[in-house]
Design an enzyme around this catalytic site. Structure first.
Site, short mmCIF file in Angstrom:
data_model
loop_
_atom_site.label_atom_id
_atom_site.label_comp_id
_atom_site.label_asym_id
_atom_site.label_seq_id
_atom_site.Cartn_x
_atom_site.Cartn_y
_atom_site.Cartn_z
N SER A 99 -40.31 17.54 46.98
CA SER A 99 -40.87 18.54 47.89
C SER A 99 -39.82 19.33 48.67
CB SER A 99 -41.83 17.87 48.88
OG SER A 99 -43.00 17.46 48.20
N GLU A 140 -10.14 20.45 15.88
CA GLU A 140 -9.22 21.45 16.39
C GLU A 140 -8.64 22.41 15.36
OE1 GLU A 140 -8.40 21.82 19.81
OE2 GLU A 140 -10.20 20.57 19.88
#
Length: 800
Positions: free
Chosen positions: A404, A123
């Site tokens: 499919s 940070e």
């Protein structure tokens, strides 16, 4: 007194005559200031610019002084004791609450130094040497907020602590200004150790954990003092995006989370906080399972997490702001339909599982989503058996192939682009393709010869029949004919996210190798259902806090593909339900269009279908509950194989029947492409069976099919599928009674066969599709064991 004479050379001046010749007031040789004319009069002079700059500097300086004097360090904000968010069904009744505070403050001395350094590496690597504020980052963030470019951090840890503890997460210029002055004061009055301790105890790490101690328990089940460097680096990773980087709840984000974790460790090496040798030996520390609150049991946890993810992904609120709580979120979830979905899964699948007797039943999972296509509202979602037992939402995960169920997008792309076959014929439902097993795809740069399910060769068949039977060879060739890039674009236009895993352009994409979520597939099918108009899905009707409503993003419908392309695709999917692998859906009692699918190695089975006013996708998935690895579903529920036309279609039919019981059946209103109309129906047709498994579940010759109609002469028009051939004998005709072409394709099937293919003796599938040896229904299987009555088929490694 005599007058003095003027000096020599002096010329008398008329007071009304302007000076000239370079003279002017003050004597000759002085130039007069030229006045500005034209557009130059509008430009500021350098004196004006200098004055404006000085004035601005004076105002800024005065503002900074005034701000510093007027803004005091306030008491802790409400986020330090976070409230609950309330999630509501569409009727206003409560789904669940979340946001219970999980926080235990610890002194900095109890937090291992390597864990502190991991947070700094993630940070703010210059925390101990920098000032309390970063003006450049503040200006950049303020500008992005003011211009609507989104939020951007870059704040120091001091500023983040101020935001977490004293202010809030809202992205406004007023809050940023306060943050600046409070951070300056705090930096002057408090030590760096004090600020870092406060930051570590107030930051949000996900899983409802506030502070490093709560996070340590939530992810690793241990106190913070026992964290390793690797574990501390992972917790530091979570600070950037607490929800998205939880690799347990969001396995699809694992790659991003690991990249961030490596960034943290590399930063520690660069700062000299971690030896390179130790860093090289560091392994990723897998976090523990999510321990959901009791109030999120059943489907509630799945719903809450999906809604939260939607809110954060759409940038309605960021996850830290949402975690502050106090929001009242009314969702689109219909309470009755949600209950219907759960009941359908329980009755059709869960109630039939017996993991004590069948080990494969331990692997079974299910997910489903239901959307109103006209509004895009998600009305129901099934995420899994119980959020407190299976925490990954099966409706939103992205690690199973859609198989499919992707094929309709290939055909939609063909119609949308007016595509033609390699020999120049327009692609319509009636276009003839060769459906032989392992037929090499032509016209593309990639060599590909896909297997059909059951390794069946169908010969020349129409696109409509190929869709009914889910023939891989036809659709792989069609994808190349259309252009695989166009197929991908159409899928994206329908609603499949472009960044979907394994969304690779190539002929294999036609078989559904991409890993879209059930939710994504429901969005795409909803676009087909609404005649090609895509309305972005939503979970949220309204978000309010303290009487204020939070703005929601626009969801303007767009015509993603033409109505002709969508409706022609729908017409073929209606045939799948009426005549093909999806006949189980007829039990819903409403006209429906749908497609089955079975993933590679049978790890997933799908049924995606819709009525004119409700779209639902159901998927079954195989996953080891202990290791999390994806597993095949062979043997589950006592079935040799699980196909999309089996249990997923049964769940779909049971849910749809109940969900639409108060409405009359509605037929599709379709505008078809030229040449797409189907031949007239046969004069008589047997009733469809109550259940027809997907073509992955049973071999085609065991599958009940209509007994009249045939493709050409004695086929789809006049002969019947099981009596006659594909050209002169019945499409499935060779399979049960008769050959495929004049009494059997190549004398009884593909390959050689002794069956002559007349109505009683020839066999297209059992005796001929794979080198059959004997004609007649019920006769011995083909020589390679691929026939229907030849015993179990070997597991298929390809997609249906």
């Amino acid at each position: 007194m005599s007058d003095q004479s003027p000096p020599g050379g002096w010329i008398p001046r008329d007071p009304d005559t302007p000076p000239h010749g370079g003279g002017g007031p003050g004597g000759p040789g002085k130039k007069a200031r030229r006045r500005r004319t034209g557009p130059r009069r509008l430009l500021p002079t350098w004196r004006m610019v200098l004055g404006a700059v000085l004035l601005l500097a004076l105002l800024i300086g005065g503002g900074l002084v005034a701000g510093y004097l007027l803004v005091d360090i306030p008491p802790a904000n409400a986020a330090a004791t976070a409230q609950s968010n309330v999630y509501l069904y569409s009727d206003g009744s409560q789904i669940a609450r979340d946001g219970e505070v999980n926080r235990v403050n610890v002194p900095l001395s109890q937090i291992p130094l390597t864990v502190q350094e991991a947070v700094l590496a993630a940070e703010d690597r210059d925390f101990y040497s920098e000032r309390a504020v970063d003006p450049k980052a503040m200006v950049r963030a303020a500008w992005n907020t003011a211009t609507g470019k989104g939020t951007q951090s870059g704040s120091t840890i001091t500023q983040q602590y101020v935001k977490n503890y004293y202010l809030g997460q809202e992205q406004t210029l007023k809050r940023k200004a306060k943050e600046f002055f409070i951070a300056v004061k705090l930096g002057r009055e408090k030590s760096k150790a004090y600020i870092l301790e406060g930051y570590l105890n107030t930051s949000y790490f996900g899983r409802n954990a506030y502070g490093i101690q709560a996070a340590s328990q939530a992810y690793y089940g241990k106190d913070v003092g026992s964290l390793t460097t690797a574990e501390g680096a992972y917790l530091a990773t979570l600070l950037n995006s607490p929800s998205a980087f939880d690799v347990v709840s969001h396995p699809q984000s694992r790659t991003r989370a690991l990249a961030r974790w490596n960034y943290v460790l590399d930063g520690m090496v660069k700062k000299g906080w971690l030896p390179a040798a130790e860093r090289a030996a560091t392994q990723f520390p897998e976090p523990g399972k999510v321990r959901a609150a009791a109030g999120l049991s059943g489907q509630r946890g799945y719903l809450v997490e999906a809604i939260k993810e939607f809110i954060v992904d759409r940038k309605i609120l960021d996850d830290k702001t949402l975690a502050e709580g106090g929001y009242r979120i009314r969702t689109t979830i219909d309470r009755r339909r949600q209950a219907d979905f759960v009941e359908a899964v329980d009755d059709q699948m869960l109630g039939k599982l017996d993991p004590g007797t069948r080990k494969a039943d331990r692997l079974v999972r299910a997910g489903g989503v239901s959307i109103d296509p006209a509004t895009g509202k998600v009305v129901a979602m099934y995420g899994g058996v119980d959020y407190t037992r299976q925490y990954v939402n099966n409706a939103t995960r992205h690690d199973y192939q859609v198989a499919s169920t992707f094929k309709p997008f290939v055909f939609a792309a063909a119609v949308e682009n007016d595509s033609r076959t390699q020999d120049g014929r327009r692609i319509t439902p009636n276009t003839i393709y060769n459906g032989d097993n392992k037929r090499p795809v032509t016209g593309g740069r990639i060599r590909f010869a896909p297997e059909n399910e059951g390794q069946i060769s169908y010969g020349n068949i129409t696109v409509n029949t190929a869709t009914d039977l889910s023939v891989n060879a036809v659709y792989a060739q069609m994808a190349v004919d259309v252009g695989t890039a166009r197929v991908k674009k159409t899928a994206i236009d329908l609603g499949i996210p472009e960044d979907t895993p394994n969304f690779v352009v190539g002929p294999a994409m036609a078989l559904g190798t991409l890993q879209a979520s059930v939710l994504d597939m429901t969005q795409a099918y909803a676009t087909l259902a609404d005649h090609g108009r895509r309305t972005p899905y939503t979970f949220v009707e309204e978000i309010a806090k303290g009487g204020d409503k939070i703005p929601l993003p626009e969801r303007t419908p767009v015509q993603a593909i033409s109505r002709e392309a969508a409706d022609t695709t729908t017409s073929m999917l209606v045939s799948v339900v009426d005549n093909g692998t999806g006949t189980t859906a007829l039990a819903a009692g409403h006209p429906a269009a749908g497609k089955t699918g079975t993933g590679e190695l049978d790890r997933s089975a799908w049924f995606a279908a819709y009525t004119p006013n409700l779209v639902t996708v159901v998927a079954m998935m195989g996953q080891d509950p202990d290791t999390g690895t994806l597993e095949s579903l062979y043997g589950a529920l006592g079935e040799s194989r699980i196909g999309g036309g089996g249990y997923p279609a049964r769940i779909w039919a049971a849910y749809t029947k109940t969900a639409l019981e108060a409405t009359d059946p509605v037929d599709f209103e379709l505008d078809l492409q030229p040449g797409a109309a189907q031949p007239p129906p046969p004069s008589s047709q047997s009733n469809p069976p109550p259940e027809t498994p997907d073509d992955d579940t049973r071999s085609p010759s065991l599958r009940p099919t209509p007994t009249s109609g045939g493709q050409d002469n004695g086929g789809q028009d006049t002969g019947g599928r099981t009596q006659g051939g594909q050209d002169n004998g019945g499409q499935d005709g060779g399979r049960d009674n008769g050959g495929r072409t004049q009494g059997g394709q190549d004398n009884g099937g593909t390959g050689t066969s002794t069956g002559q293919g007349d109505d009683d003796t020839g066999r297209g599938d059992e005796g001929g599709a794979t080198a059959g040896t004997q004609g007649g229904t019920g006769g011995p299987a083909g020589s390679d064991g691929g026939g229907v009555f030849g015993g179990p088929r070997p597991p298929s490694a390809f997609l249906e």
